[in-house]
Design an enzyme around this catalytic site. Structure first.
Site, PDB file in Angstrom:
ATOM      1  N   ASP A 101       1.258  -1.485  -0.014  1.00 48.73           N
ATOM      2  CA  ASP A 101      -0.008   0.393   0.192  1.00 48.73           C
ATOM      3  C   ASP A 101       0.786   1.823  -0.095  1.00 48.73           C
ATOM      4  O   ASP A 101       0.843   2.576  -0.117  1.00 48.73           O
ATOM      5  CB  ASP A 101      -1.045  -0.230   0.753  1.00 48.73           C
ATOM      6  CG  ASP A 101      -1.954  -0.336   1.448  1.00 48.73           C
ATOM      7  OD1 ASP A 101      -2.991  -0.656   0.106  1.00 48.73           O
ATOM      8  OD2 ASP A 101      -2.275  -1.548   2.053  1.00 48.73           O
TER       9      ASP A 101
HETATM   10  C1  BGC Z   1       0.559   1.421   6.585  1.00 44.33           C
HETATM   11  C2  BGC Z   1       0.094   0.062   5.057  1.00 44.33           C
HETATM   12  C3  BGC Z   1      -1.334   0.123   5.337  1.00 44.33           C
HETATM   13  C4  BGC Z   1      -2.417   0.988   4.790  1.00 44.33           C
HETATM   14  C5  BGC Z   1      -3.673   1.126   4.705  1.00 44.33           C
HETATM   15  C6  BGC Z   1      -0.233   2.276   5.431  1.00 44.33           C
HETATM   16  O1  BGC Z   1       0.274   3.091   6.631  1.00 44.33           O
HETATM   17  O2  BGC Z   1       1.729   1.341   6.557  1.00 44.33           O
HETATM   18  O3  BGC Z   1       0.610  -0.834   6.070  1.00 44.33           O
HETATM   19  O4  BGC Z   1      -1.656  -1.006   4.511  1.00 44.33           O
HETATM   20  O5  BGC Z   1      -1.793   2.534   5.275  1.00 44.33           O
HETATM   21  O6  BGC Z   1      -4.719   1.988   4.361  1.00 44.33           O
HETATM   22  C1  NOJ Z   2      -1.476  -4.011   5.655  1.00 48.06           C
HETATM   23  C2  NOJ Z   2      -2.500  -3.967   4.444  1.00 48.06           C
HETATM   24  O1  NOJ Z   2      -3.791  -4.609   5.299  1.00 48.06           O
HETATM   25  C3  NOJ Z   2      -2.981  -5.090   3.574  1.00 48.06           C
HETATM   26  O2  NOJ Z   2      -3.809  -4.843   2.561  1.00 48.06           O
HETATM   27  C4  NOJ Z   2      -1.306  -4.109   2.763  1.00 48.06           C
HETATM   28  O3  NOJ Z   2      -1.481  -5.250   2.049  1.00 48.06           O
HETATM   29  C5  NOJ Z   2      -0.523  -4.267   3.470  1.00 48.06           C
HETATM   30  N1  NOJ Z   2      -0.727  -3.492   4.307  1.00 48.06           N
HETATM   31  C6  NOJ Z   2       0.748  -3.627   2.977  1.00 48.06           C
HETATM   32  O4  NOJ Z   2       1.457  -2.475   2.867  1.00 48.06           O
END
Ligand code: BGC
Ligand code: NOJ
Length: 823
Positions: free
Chosen positions: A493
């Protein structure tokens, strides 16, 4: 340092001191009514949706930690009258935090018990949600171990949330005027907004007669006081306050005298109830709640026999579920995670996606499309019917062009417009989820089930049509190197290649200010091949040769693009940015190698025969593996890069910026297992296994019985420190890595594959797997070195490593597997 121990026999984790490094929590509830409970009785409850139907209030990120819960106070009235210190306390330590003479918390499957002893009074509380009920039970047993009678006051306390947890912490000008309660027969009913559009209420009831109650928070606490020293408890009184606005709470006051050696049980029930709109009020002309539903439940469950029975039903339910996959290996860490905690965590991720934990506030994120599909991979064997329903819900939020809302509300089942779509990996995960479901169940008709697009009546098409739309979504969005465009982000993400953000507070994921026609993802390419290969197999079963060909060609073509533009020489590249420059390549100054494409391209079968998979995995080992797990990328980004986005916003070593993002580690375990390297796979498995890490809980900080999303990486100031426990795809993927790939018991479309790749030093292991109504009792024994397999069923040798058909009349078979060859 440890703070407790695993009681494997009783399937519990036992915490021996209340001040754990972080609150160590458990989840209560099964399908609709849920709660989160910490080892000191903190947490909250909600019905279906942690945001829209929050029952009790909780203050996230507070000091002290963990404020808000299911509280009980014990007041020793005699000690108070003698002016002694410590005359009141909480048997769960919080919120009073007075030292206890004995403390123990046992987190079990769907229940938690907390025992606190002080001044020779023992109180043990069990908290759980009975199966199929919309309420939770707290059952306390108090015992007087003194030689004199004990004159006691007990106080219960919860703070009600005004339903929408986001609004509850936001719109005070309104909220402080709307709170309403009723109290009848000692039951406290919370009915804020019931007068208008809501037709649900909550209630807190108690099994013994009460001396008094409070429902107005400040009447209970006293002005400028906290939950640790309520005035009512201090004075031993209650004023029977009725909340009008402000902060409605539920607090009972109970007086009891316990003779020496005497025990008494007190049961509380906290529940949620919906009334039909026609029967909202006791009399249509009145504003009085119609309480009949709640009352009939209370009649039963305020009664010890029902409660004891409900708790044993809950235990049986979990015994049955976990009975689907049980192993007995030489490694206790594997056994307790696989047999119990890992499967239990998978259930939590399936239920809550990433919505409600101690790191997810329950207001920010609904059910993730990508997340839920992955959670299902680890869950489907437990309750296939619920997996089926989930698949149809997820597909119903898909749009006609194959795109998916990134999140949806579990209550309305509608896609979340605020987050929208364009995370270009999302649609492909649906294919993996459906494939896993078919492998588990053989429920081929599901593919012809009609499912709407974007929940629009009239738009229904078959599920197979949806899967095809997922594949087309990628094919319709290829970039300059014929690799999939990344969109807002892919699995990572934080790899935001289309968001050049300079303004603080902008969302990295939803602000998209680049054209989106250049940045490409090698990760999605790998995922695409994996999904397309499943579509080939699914189409074969459907005897749809045209589709077989189409998907085969698409996968082959994508593979060529990867070899041509996605291979960096010693590993797979990660992406191309908006300027067409590679990400995750030796040519980059930082972030030269990423874990995700190594895992996904190899799982998709790339490089298995030409040595490149080995090469990529050796690079992972050399550059990314650390003593606490495999970090996400290296070198960590030391500064903010406009063209890469949120990943570079994190200080080095945390989260996606070179943290050990545990979700990705099992992909490497699976890849190693595919290359026959069981020992290597298992070594990685141990690094992040919470039970192994229990020994140094003071460093790890999170619960030793569940996986955390992230462990700080080698570049961090605190390597080895975990965060974001419970709700993470790590749960499902680790379960897959160990159960399906290392132990090798893996459902496939036409049967059960048995293909263990276990270390040389193991003599073997036993497993029980229930699969398509047959119980497979599997006994693996090592007879020599290597991974050569010989399988016999009920004494008869079979060819290959897949058990295809079991005679219809057999509900149980013995599978003997010998591994290795005698030299
Ligand atoms: C986090 C990710 C997460 C995303 C969701 C980010 O701040 O680092 O792990 O999946 O937010 O929007
Ligand atoms: C947490 C999110 O829930 C997941 O969808 C994503 O793949 C990982 N973070 C990595 O960014």
């Amino acid at each position: 340092m440890k703070f407790g121990y695993f009681d494997d026999q009783n399937r519990e984790y036992v915490i021996q001191q209340p001040n754990t490094p972080l609150p160590w929590i458990n989840f209560l509830g099964n399908e609709k009514y849920f709660g989160i409970i910490s080892n000191t009785a903190g947490g909250y409850s909600f019905y279906q949706d942690a945001r829209l139907r929050r029952i009790t209030r909780y203050r996230y990120n507070n000091a002290p930690l963990d404020v808000g819960g299911r509280y009980l106070y014990i007041r020793d009235n005699k000690a108070a009258s003698l002016g002694q210190e410590d005359y009141y306390w909480s048997p769960s330590w919080q919120p009073v935090r007075k030292d206890l003479d004995q403390y123990q918390c046992r987190h079990g499957l769907g229940y938690t018990t907390i025992l606190g002893k002080k001044n020779d009074l023992i109180c043990e509380g069990s908290y759980f949600v009975p199966l199929n009920q919309d309420f939770e039970v707290w059952r306390f047993t108090l015992k007087n171990q003194r030689k004199q009678p004990a004159d006691l006051s007990l106080y219960s306390a919860v703070e009600f949330c005004l339903w929408d947890a986001a609004d509850d912490q936001n719109n005070f000008q309104r909220n402080l005027s709307i709170g309403e309660v009723e109290v009848e027969d000692g039951v406290i009913y919370h009915k804020t907004e019931y007068r208008e559009r809501r037709n649900h209420y909550s209630y807190l009831a108690c099994s013994v007669p009460i001396k008094g109650f409070e429902t107005q928070r400040e009447a209970f606490l006293g002005p400028y006081r906290g939950w640790e020293n309520p005035l009512a408890v201090e004075k031993g009184t209650t004023e029977n306050s009725l909340a009008h606005g402000w902060q409605p709470i539920g607090a009972h006051h109970i007086r009891l005298t316990l003779q020496p050696g005497e025990s008494q049980e007190v049961i509380f029930i906290l529940g949620y109830q919906e009334n039909s709109r026609k029967k909202k009020f006791s009399d249509p002309e009145s504003q009085i709640l119609n309480k009949s539903e709640a009352k009939s439940k209370l009649k039963m469950y305020l009664n010890s026999d029902y409660v004891v029975n409900a708790l044993s039903e809950l235990k049986e339910y979990w015994d049955d579920l976990l009975g689907v996959y049980q192993v007995n290996t030489p490694d206790p860490h594997i056994d307790r995670m696989v047999n119990l905690w890992n499967q239990y965590q998978v259930m939590a991720t399936f239920n809550f996606s990433r919505s409600a934990s101690y790191f997810e506030s329950g207001i920010g994120r609904g059910m993730g499309f990508r997340d839920s599909n992955q959670d299902l991979l680890g869950f489907v064997h437990l309750i296939p019917e619920r997996a089926r329903e989930r698949i149809l819900d997820l597909a119903g939020t898909q749009k006609e062009d194959g795109s998916a809302y990134h999140q949806y509300s579990p209550l309305t089942k509608r896609g979340n417009d605020a987050v929208g779509s364009d995370f270009n990996d999302d649609p492909l995960w649906l294919v993996l989820a459906v494939a896993a479901y078919l492998k588990e169940t053989e429920d081929w008709p599901i593919l012809d089930n009609l499912v709407p697009y974007d929940n629009q009546p009239g738009s229904e098409k078959t599920l197979f049509h949806h899967l095809n739309a997922s594949i087309n979504f990628t094919l319709d969005r290829l970039g300059p190197h014929e690799l999939p465009l990344i969109g807002r982000a892919d699995w990572n993400d934080c790899l935001n290649l289309n968001c050049y953000s300079t303004e603080p507070g902008q969302s990295f994921q939803t602000t998209t200010n680049k054209g989106g026609k250049t940045a490409e993802s090698v990760f999605i390419a790998g995922l695409f091949i994996l999904a397309a290969n499943e579509m080939v197999k699914i189409s074969k079963f459907r005897k749809d040769e045209i589709s077989v060909n189409r998907y085969q060609k698409a996968a082959e073509k994508m593979e060529l693009s990867i070899w041509e533009h996605g291979w960096d020489g010693e590993w797979f590249k990660r992406a191309y940015d908006d300027a067409g420059a590679p990400v995750g390549s030796r040519s980059c100054a930082e972030g030269q190698i990423f874990i995700e494409p190594q895992g996904f391209c190899i799982m998709a079968g790339l490089g298995l025969r030409n040595g490149k998979a080995r090469m990529a995995l050796d690079s992972v080992n050399e550059r990314l593996a650390t003593e606490h797990g495999i970090v996400l990328q290296q070198p960590a980004y030391s500064k903010y890069y406009l063209n890469l986005g949120e990943i570079t916003s994190y200080p080095p070593g945390y989260k996606e910026n070179a943290g050990i993002f545990c979700h990705t580690n099992p992909w490497i375990m699976i890849a190693e297992a595919m290359l026959g390297e069981g020992k290597k796979a298992l070594d990685y498995y141990h690094l992040i296994n919470p039970s192994v890490r229990e020994e140094f809980s003071d460093l790890h900080k999170c619960e030793p019985y569940v996986y955390a999303q992230m462990i700080a990486g080698r570049d961090a100031a605190t390597p080895g420190e975990a965060k974001n426990s419970w709700l993470t795809g790590t749960a499902a993927w680790n379960f897959l890595a160990i159960s399906q790939w290392i132990l090798g018991i893996r459902p496939d479309y036409d049967g059960l594959i048995i293909d263990p790749v276990i270390p040389e030093e193991w003599n073997g292991f036993q497993a029980v797997r229930k699969f398509r109504n047959v119980t497979y009792k599997i006994n693996v024994s090592r007879i020599g070195q290597g991974d050569d397999l010989k399988i016999s069923i009920d004494g008869k040798h079979i060819r290959g490593n897949i058990i295809k058909r079991v005679p219809r009349d057999l509900s149980e078979i013995e599978v003997d597997v010998s591994i290795g060859s005698v030299t």
